[in-house]
Write a protein that holds these residues in place. Structure first.
Motif, PDB file in Angstrom:
ATOM      1  N   THR A  86       0.848  -1.183   0.000  1.00 35.02           N
ATOM      2  CA  THR A  86       0.000   0.000   0.000  1.00 35.02           C
ATOM      3  C   THR A  86       0.890   1.241   0.000  1.00 35.02           C
ATOM      4  O   THR A  86       2.012   1.222   0.514  1.00 35.02           O
ATOM      5  CB  THR A  86      -0.909   0.018   1.236  1.00 35.02           C
ATOM      6  OG1 THR A  86      -0.098  -0.131   2.414  1.00 35.02           O
ATOM      7  CG2 THR A  86      -1.910  -1.128   1.188  1.00 35.02           C
ATOM      8  N   ASP A  87       0.382   2.316  -0.579  1.00 33.03           N
ATOM      9  CA  ASP A  87       1.195   3.524  -0.701  1.00 33.03           C
ATOM     10  C   ASP A  87       1.574   4.116   0.658  1.00 33.03           C
ATOM     11  O   ASP A  87       2.558   4.845   0.769  1.00 33.03           O
ATOM     12  CB  ASP A  87       0.446   4.573  -1.521  1.00 33.03           C
ATOM     13  CG  ASP A  87       0.302   4.161  -2.979  1.00 33.03           C
ATOM     14  OD1 ASP A  87       1.066   3.283  -3.424  1.00 33.03           O
ATOM     15  OD2 ASP A  87      -0.588   4.707  -3.666  1.00 33.03           O
ATOM     16  N   ASN A  88       0.786   3.785   1.677  1.00 31.81           N
ATOM     17  CA  ASN A  88       1.070   4.346   2.998  1.00 31.81           C
ATOM     18  C   ASN A  88       1.915   3.420   3.857  1.00 31.81           C
ATOM     19  O   ASN A  88       2.116   3.678   5.047  1.00 31.81           O
ATOM     20  CB  ASN A  88      -0.237   4.651   3.734  1.00 31.81           C
ATOM     21  CG  ASN A  88      -1.011   3.377   4.082  1.00 31.81           C
ATOM     22  OD1 ASN A  88      -0.741   2.306   3.528  1.00 31.81           O
ATOM     23  ND2 ASN A  88      -1.980   3.489   4.978  1.00 31.81           N
ATOM     24  N   TYR A  89       2.428   2.334   3.269  1.00 28.41           N
ATOM     25  CA  TYR A  89       3.096   1.312   4.078  1.00 28.41           C
ATOM     26  C   TYR A  89       4.290   1.869   4.844  1.00 28.41           C
ATOM     27  O   TYR A  89       4.526   1.505   6.001  1.00 28.41           O
ATOM     28  CB  TYR A  89       3.552   0.139   3.207  1.00 28.41           C
ATOM     29  CG  TYR A  89       4.032  -1.032   4.032  1.00 28.41           C
ATOM     30  CD1 TYR A  89       3.128  -1.941   4.556  1.00 28.41           C
ATOM     31  CD2 TYR A  89       5.379  -1.207   4.319  1.00 28.41           C
ATOM     32  CE1 TYR A  89       3.553  -3.006   5.350  1.00 28.41           C
ATOM     33  CE2 TYR A  89       5.821  -2.262   5.102  1.00 28.41           C
ATOM     34  CZ  TYR A  89       4.896  -3.155   5.611  1.00 28.41           C
ATOM     35  OH  TYR A  89       5.314  -4.190   6.402  1.00 28.41           O
ATOM     36  N   ASP A  90       5.049   2.752   4.238  1.00 31.33           N
ATOM     37  CA  ASP A  90       6.252   3.286   4.875  1.00 31.33           C
ATOM     38  C   ASP A  90       6.004   4.593   5.613  1.00 31.33           C
ATOM     39  O   ASP A  90       6.944   5.207   6.122  1.00 31.33           O
ATOM     40  CB  ASP A  90       7.358   3.485   3.838  1.00 31.33           C
ATOM     41  CG  ASP A  90       7.786   2.180   3.200  1.00 31.33           C
ATOM     42  OD1 ASP A  90       7.828   1.168   3.926  1.00 31.33           O
ATOM     43  OD2 ASP A  90       8.056   2.170   1.986  1.00 31.33           O
ATOM     44  N   ASP A  91       4.742   5.045   5.664  1.00 30.67           N
ATOM     45  CA  ASP A  91       4.424   6.271   6.400  1.00 30.67           C
ATOM     46  C   ASP A  91       4.578   6.038   7.898  1.00 30.67           C
ATOM     47  O   ASP A  91       4.525   4.899   8.378  1.00 30.67           O
ATOM     48  CB  ASP A  91       2.997   6.716   6.095  1.00 30.67           C
ATOM     49  CG  ASP A  91       2.835   7.198   4.664  1.00 30.67           C
ATOM     50  OD1 ASP A  91       3.861   7.417   4.002  1.00 30.67           O
ATOM     51  OD2 ASP A  91       1.677   7.341   4.210  1.00 30.67           O
TER      52      ASP A  91
END
Length: 661
Positions: A331-336
């Motif tokens: 998911t695009d937020n995985y590293d947030d």
């Protein structure tokens, strides 16, 4: 279960550590529970995000090569204008190294530039040619000595249509002729003040390059790439592609020092938005390719669906060809930052199978926020099944991890937090705060390391003690405690001193590890059990004891599933500081001959000063000799240490130093 309390896990997992040692022998910590700080590191290993696991080949950039930041300016200012002082000096006095004084009369031309420097016995004459905006484009310096004159130096400049310097060449005298000494180039496309993009310094006698600097604009990073070298025996070339920059490295080798030979080529890849995504290294030998290695990552956004990014990593294989290697779908937020309730996230990692052109799922990870506000992390590892598990963590509102969480079936949970203070650097302390399902604190206990653990082979007590906060004070905790109560949890039984007498680790609802501790006035014995041969069997035994003469004996055994000793060590430490180490002899089924050495003395006073006296064993007299002493102290962001040597039976200061951090 991997994400468990480092304190209780230190007790429960010693058996499993013993099982590992059967195939990779090592000396375990000889006290009830392994060193908690060491274990905590192992405990946190799986806590790190899977994104940190990267098989991408990393190729160190050649020294002197870097991508400049967008904010950087040229290290040498562009010489677009010649400063003219409002007050012009007409006379100068100079003193040479030998004390001799020289006086010089100065004259200027109509533009305020030097015209002559007259020293009486000789003079330096300056001649200029001017271009756009009365900026000079050529300067010649001639030494005139009576009827003799010689051009000592020359500088040539080119200007653009705005009068800005675009190049400079400087010449100096060498063997009675002018030779190119250095050159520079500037450009103004990406820096209105001028960017130095080339700087070469030459050997004026043979024309070779002593040092060089080249910069080229790299569109993906919106900055310059710089290559710099300071050795005549090497040379760099820099070229720019649409999505990469390439550096060619040349060297001169024996016996041909006149010709540069290509030794390696580096290529660094970037995405269109300036993200580094790979590199490639080619090595050469006698003009032929010797080896190639590299990796390159491709980002596919909104794939396989919106909100996801698929990352495919390609590698150079043994034939020097690019081939698929790994794939990551996240998911695009995985590293947030993991801020509570900031959204669920997931990641999957695949390995490419070239035989059938397919992707094999290696591992996956999902992260979801519980109703209580802590993170539930589920990891499935198809390659290493024992790495799979469900873990829980508490984070603050900035995404910083507070500690591990251990839930109960009724919604209650425990938060584990390590103390992070000056005092805890020497004595490890860990707090366990119990909450109900609404987040209210219901109980607080803590684990504190015993100071006696400092010397592991002479420690006859438990590694640490458990306490409970009652009526505002910490009191020794005894009885049974449980950290969680689900399929994966830990239980321990404590004696009246707060020491662990039994610890049990449950995994998938069954006992996976069990350790039993027996204490006596002279020491302790630990027996550990883990899954061996498909069932729970004794895996290790450790004992430490002290006799009436002050002699410590430490013994550790590791067993196989049949109860046979597969590895063992014995340490005997005498009161005079001599230590004997015994190794297990498989043929004799007993310990072999001893290896003798001397122990060091370590102590810490009430002011926190740690003193270490280093000692060695004299083989001729079989006595212990003190060789060196070190004192050190860390507090209030200051670390101090001092070393001493022994002279005539006394310690003599040798060195001291303070560091502030």
């Amino acid at each position: 279960m991997k994400h468990i309390s480092p304190i209780l896990a230190s007790i429960a997992l010693l058996a499993s550590l013993g099982a590992v040692a059967q195939t990779a022998p090592r000396m375990p910590i000889p006290v009830p529970g392994i060193n908690v700080q060491q274990l905590y590191m192992a405990h946190q290993k799986k806590a790190n995000d899977m994104t940190k696991k990267s098989d991408r080949i990393y190729i160190p950039t050649t020294p002197g090569v870097r991508v400049m930041s967008q904010a950087e300016t040229a290290r040498a200012e562009a010489k677009t204008k010649e400063t003219v002082k409002k007050t012009l000096i007409t006379k100068m006095e100079m003193t040479s190294d030998n004390g001799r004084r020289e006086y010089c009369n100065v004259t200027y031309n109509e533009y305020g530039h030097f015209k002559t420097l007259d020293y009486g016995t000789y003079k330096m004459q300056y001649d200029y040619e001017y271009g756009y905006g009365n900026h000079w484009t050529k300067k010649t310096v001639t030494r005139v000595d009576g009827n003799y004159s010689i051009v000592e130096s020359k500088e040539e400049r080119t200007l653009d249509n705005q009068g800005r310097v675009t190049s400079i060449k400087r010449y100096e005298q060498a063997d009675e002729k002018l030779a190119l000494a250095s050159e520079e180039a500037y450009e103004y496309t990406h820096n209105a003040d001028g960017m130095l993009v080339k700087q070469m310094v030459y050997n004026i006698y043979d024309g070779s390059v002593n040092s060089g600097l080249i910069r080229q604009w790299f569109a993906p990073t919106k900055s310059y790439v710089e290559a710099e070298w300071h050795n005549y025996s090497e040379k760099l070339e820099l070229s720019i592609g649409a999505d990469y920059y390439e550096v060619k490295c040349y060297e001169v080798t024996y016996p041909d020092y006149d010709n540069y030979v290509l030794t390696r080529t580096e290529r660094h890849y970037y995405t269109a938005n300036g993200k580094e995504c790979g590199n490639e290294l080619t090595r050469y030998n006698n003009g032929k390719i010797e080896s190639k290695e590299g990796s390159k990552t491709e980002y596919q956004y909104n794939t396989p669906e919106k909100g996801y990014t698929t990352t495919i990593t390609n590698r150079i294989d043994e034939n020097g060809m690019w081939t698929k290697a790994e794939k990551r779908v996240a998911t695009d937020n995985y590293d947030d930052p993991l801020i509570p309730f900031s959204g669920s996230r997931s990641e999957k990692e695949y390995l490419y199978n070239s035989y059938d052109d397919s992707w094999k799922l290696l591992r996956s990870c999902t992260k979801e926020w519980t109703e209580q506000g802590y993170l539930k992390q589920v990891e499935v590892d198809n390659e290493y099944e024992d790495e799979s598990g469900t873990y829980y963590y508490m984070y603050d509102d900035k995404g910083k991890k507070i500690g591990c969480v251990y839930p109960f079936g009724n919604g209650d949970y425990v938060v584990e937090v390590e103390e992070d203070t000056e005092e805890s650097k020497d004595i490890y302390t860990c707090f366990y705060t119990f909450h109900d399902k609404k987040g209210n604190i219901t109980r607080q206990i803590k684990y504190v390391e015993n100071e006696s653990h400092k010397d592991e082979y002479t420690n006859t007590e438990a590694k640490g003690t458990f306490y409970e906060l009652k009526n505002g004070s910490w009191q020794i905790l005894s009885g049974k405690i449980s950290i969680g109560d689900g399929d994966n949890h830990l239980e321990a039984t404590l004696n009246e001193k707060g020491w662990v007498t039994e610890s049990i680790e449950y995994e998938n609802g069954t006992i996976n590890n069990r350790s039993v501790y027996e204490y006596s006035p002279s020491g302790y014995t630990e027996t550990s059990y883990c899954i061996l041969g498909g069932q729970l069997n004794k895996s290790s035994l450790t004992s430490v004891s002290k006799d009436a003469k002050g002699t410590y004996t430490y013994v550790h055994y590791i067993y196989d599933a049949m109860g046979n000793v597969t590895w063992a060590r014995k340490y005997v430490t005498y009161a005079n500081g001599i230590k004997e180490i015994y190794y297990w002899d498989d043929d004799r089924r007993d310990f072999g001959n001893a290896y003798a050495s001397a122990t060091d003395l370590v102590s810490t006073d009430d002011n926190g000063v740690k003193t270490t006296i280093y000692r060695k064993l004299d083989p001729d007299t079989n006595t212990v000799i003190e060789t060196e002493k070190r004192e050190e102290y860390s507090k209030d962001n200051r670390h101090w240490y001092a070393s001493y040597r022994k002279e005539d039976g006394k310690w003599v200061g040798e060195y001291s130093h303070s560091i502030y951090y």
